[in-house]
Design a protein around this motif. Structure first.
Motif, PDB file in Angstrom:
ATOM      1  N   UNK A   1       2.097  -6.051  -1.636  1.00  0.00           N
ATOM      2  CA  UNK A   1       2.249  -6.136  -2.839  1.00  0.00           C
ATOM      3  C   UNK A   1       2.691  -7.368  -3.564  1.00  0.00           C
ATOM      4  N   UNK A   2       4.090  -7.632  -2.963  1.00  0.00           N
ATOM      5  CA  UNK A   2       4.618  -8.957  -3.516  1.00  0.00           C
ATOM      6  C   UNK A   2       3.830 -10.082  -2.788  1.00  0.00           C
TER       7      UNK A   2
ATOM      8  N   UNK B   1      -5.126  -3.206   1.943  1.00  0.00           N
ATOM      9  CA  UNK B   1      -6.080  -3.514   3.142  1.00  0.00           C
ATOM     10  C   UNK B   1      -5.073  -4.479   4.028  1.00  0.00           C
ATOM     11  N   UNK B   2      -4.548  -5.570   3.196  1.00  0.00           N
ATOM     12  CA  UNK B   2      -3.310  -6.639   3.596  1.00  0.00           C
ATOM     13  C   UNK B   2      -2.313  -5.822   4.315  1.00  0.00           C
ATOM     14  N   UNK B   3      -2.001  -4.926   3.901  1.00  0.00           N
ATOM     15  CA  UNK B   3      -0.843  -4.094   4.480  1.00  0.00           C
ATOM     16  C   UNK B   3      -1.293  -3.712   5.893  1.00  0.00           C
TER      17      UNK B   3
ATOM     18  N   UNK C   1       4.910  -3.561   5.029  1.00  0.00           N
ATOM     19  CA  UNK C   1       4.995  -2.204   4.094  1.00  0.00           C
ATOM     20  C   UNK C   1       4.307  -2.730   2.845  1.00  0.00           C
ATOM     21  N   UNK C   2       3.963  -1.519   2.227  1.00  0.00           N
ATOM     22  CA  UNK C   2       3.229  -1.524   0.969  1.00  0.00           C
ATOM     23  C   UNK C   2       3.792  -2.557  -0.073  1.00  0.00           C
TER      24      UNK C   2
END
Length: 340
Positions: A280-281, A267-269, A275-276
């Motif tokens: 994730x980070x 969702x945030x990506x 990028x994914x």
């Protein structure tokens, strides 16, 4: 603003498998009365649920409501305008084989079943408190009144019928204290009209709903819905003025955690263009996890991140802010929210 009371013809115990009791229009407030999880049958500390309730008819929901214009593949946005417990008492209980700290038929133990017991909580609306009083002594303490909806969902896909006491990707018994006034809940539309139902009002609940029962109350609920056309959602999501959230529903608990956070990363990506792995980070360092329930057939985890860290497109085309604006303006109460 219309009022849909919770009477025998407007409550059910499933998501799916029931015809709509009313049609509601997007962006028009509707007021509902929901029953407590005991369907009003527990009225004192002497009323043991096993004696006064008809099993498995627990956790009634008001609805379903057909949302005009909602079609499969859309997302239904449900903004909670207000939640008001009805009356001056709420009830909680322990059950012999239900809750996080007892054996069940799938978690078999040799210890004796827990004692079935009911606690009565006095609600002070003026002071916005809920009074816990021990059954075995004179000990008592006042807790903040924090009304929430334990159960909110739509009809599942493919004609499935799910008991209202179960959570799933359709929503249902999520038992998250974050579903309170000011929160927008996003649900996948699986059938024409979505068929929204809500219930299981709690005057308050701790994370995890440890014993399996919150401070259960009937509730006056004011909702306003909107349809986000052509935007599907795989899981329930939440949005407030300060956070975006994804809900994971699974067992074991770590899989619910993974499900919620994987969805939030995606969702945030999509919102930010990250990028994914960059998304994730970000979530790894700034995300938060809230436990919904650890007592039902599936557990719930809500993964959250502050909106100020998510610079990009507003979620769901700005639907939360649009509904907040309507709600703050009084919700256009001169127009009916339901077409019955």
């Amino acid at each position: 603003m219309s009022f849909i009371p919770a009477i025998d013809t407007t409550i059910g115990y499933t998501f799916g498998g029931k015809d709509p009791v009313a049609r509601i229009l997007p962006r028009r407030p509707v007021r509902l009365r929901t029953l407590d999880c005991f369907a009003g049958n527990v009225r004192s500390a002497d009323d043991l649920p096993s004696r006064v309730c008809t099993m498995p008819y627990l956790n009634p929901v008001t609805g379903p409501l057909e949302v005009v214009g909602a079609q499969p593949g859309d997302t239904l946005a449900v903004h909670v305008m207000s939640l008001t417990p009805v009356g001056g008492v709420g009830f909680s209980s322990t059950f012999p084989h239900f809750g996080a700290l007892t054996g069940t038929h799938t978690t078999a133990m040799l210890h004796p079943p827990l004692t079935e017991r009911v606690w009565e909580y006095t609600i002070d609306h003026r002071r916005a408190t809920v009074r816990y009083a021990a059954r075995g002594s004179s000990y008592h303490v006042d807790l903040p009144l924090v009304p929430m909806l334990g159960t909110i969902g739509v009809a599942p896909a493919a004609g499935e019928v799910r008991a209202s006491i179960l959570p799933g990707t359709h929503g249902g018994n999520l038992d998250s204290p974050l579903i309170r006034a000011g929160t927008t809940v996003y649900l996948p539309v699986n059938v024409s009209g979505a068929l929204l139902a809500v219930g299981d009002g709690h005057a308050r609940q701790g994370d995890g709903e440890l014993c399996g029962v919150a401070v259960e109350v009937p509730m006056d609920v004011v909702l306003i819905v909107d349809v986000v056309p052509g935007v599907p959602s795989a899981l329930p999501r939440l949005e407030t003025d300060v956070a975006v959230m994804s809900v994971g529903v699974a067992r074991p608990l770590e899989d619910a955690y993974r499900m919620a956070h994987a969805d939030l990363v995606h969702h945030v990506s999509a919102l930010t263009g990250l990028d994914l792995l960059d998304a994730y980070q970000l979530i790894s360092q700034a995300g938060r996890a809230h436990v919904g329930n650890v007592v039902d057939a599936e557990y719930t985890i809500v993964a959250a991140v502050d909106k100020r860290l998510v610079r990009g497109d507003p979620p769901y085309r700005g639907t939360h802010q649009r509904l907040r604006t309507i709600a703050a303006a009084g919700g256009n109460h001169s127009s009916l929210g339901a077409v019955v």
